[in-house]
Design an enzyme around this catalytic site. Sequence first.
Site, PDB file in Angstrom:
ATOM      1  N   LYS A 192      18.675  25.285   9.018  1.00  0.00           N
ATOM      2  CA  LYS A 192      19.950  25.562   8.952  1.00  0.00           C
ATOM      3  C   LYS A 192      20.694  25.002   7.834  1.00  0.00           C
ATOM      4  CE  LYS A 192      19.556  20.778   7.437  1.00  0.00           C
ATOM      5  NZ  LYS A 192      20.321  19.742   7.095  1.00  0.00           N
ATOM      6  N   THR A 249      24.737  19.632  10.818  1.00  0.00           N
ATOM      7  CA  THR A 249      25.287  19.672   9.229  1.00  0.00           C
ATOM      8  C   THR A 249      26.357  20.521   9.217  1.00  0.00           C
ATOM      9  OG1 THR A 249      23.103  19.456   8.687  1.00  0.00           O
ATOM     10  CG2 THR A 249      23.981  21.236   7.277  1.00  0.00           C
TER      11      THR A 249
END
Length: 346
Positions: A192, A249
């Site tokens: 990710k 994130t």
Amino acid sequence: MSDKVTVLVAGSWGTALASVLAANHKEVYLWTRRPEQAAEINEHHTNEHFLPGIRLPENIIATTDMEQAVSGSKAVVIVSPSSGMRQVARSLKAFWKEDMICIHATKGFETETMKRMSTVISEELGCKEGEIVVLSGPSHAEEVVRLCPTTVVVASADEARAVTAQGLFINNDFRVYTNRDQLGVELAGALKNIIALGAGLSDGLGFGDNAKAALLTRGLAEIARVGVELGANPLTFSGLAGLGDLVVTATSQHSRNWRAGSMLGQGKPLAEVLDSMGMVVEGIRTTEAAYAISVRLGVQMPITDQIYHVLFKGRTPRSAVEALMGRDRKTEMEAISQETWEQWHS
């Protein structure tokens, strides 16, 4: 049993996890290579370089002595940057006991070997990879130390060890779930970061919410694609370690990966971006490893491919976006076999 727990490496995330553990345990030892950092933590209960303005619990004891940090501990939590994981695990080996629980909270690959952190740790400690516990999920260190509600997942092939790790960390501010898909949780946490770099690039280019939503959605699709190819449970990628961590994130200015991507999108060269960050940007090394993995497996990762070429081959961010938008027409949902469909829903 001792109520001592150890955290190795006093960066922002290691210090934040030490703070969580300090709420639950009598003694938390925090290992660092830097004597001046250990002195600051012990004398002033701060770690200003990584977590400015935060006062740490007084039962966190910092030390540069690995033996002092580890001896008598019931659990060791390793939070080293991926580039230093092998050396930290190698240093731990001399003081490691089989009855200790080993947990790692590092999201990345060893670039030279493309190995996951659990593999690296198990090789150095001489234990089974499935005995390592992985901690992952949407969790900015800056919010964890301020006691903002946070939820993470701990994963291990050894369910009993995952449950033990859950008990070490869980409290009213830090909720912990267990998962047996150690592989999927580890892959999701690492991959990710690449998409978060891409989200920062998109924002740096001024492309807005439509572009970022598409990037996150298609990014999650390619993370799941390579994860399933490697043997992970596809449902893991819709959970805390996958979708949850991707959202936090890729959308927050706390995120080093997002910030680095944003600066790249604004036209700053990679060397300048890294100099200004002052901390490791895991997504950059992960992009290099994931690109090599996708080539080896023959799995399409178009976003990763373009970010790799921006980082390492001189492609401009804008031309990378044009390449993504100009790809051949596709269906959104990939065809899967009946056998795979049944496996996913069993």
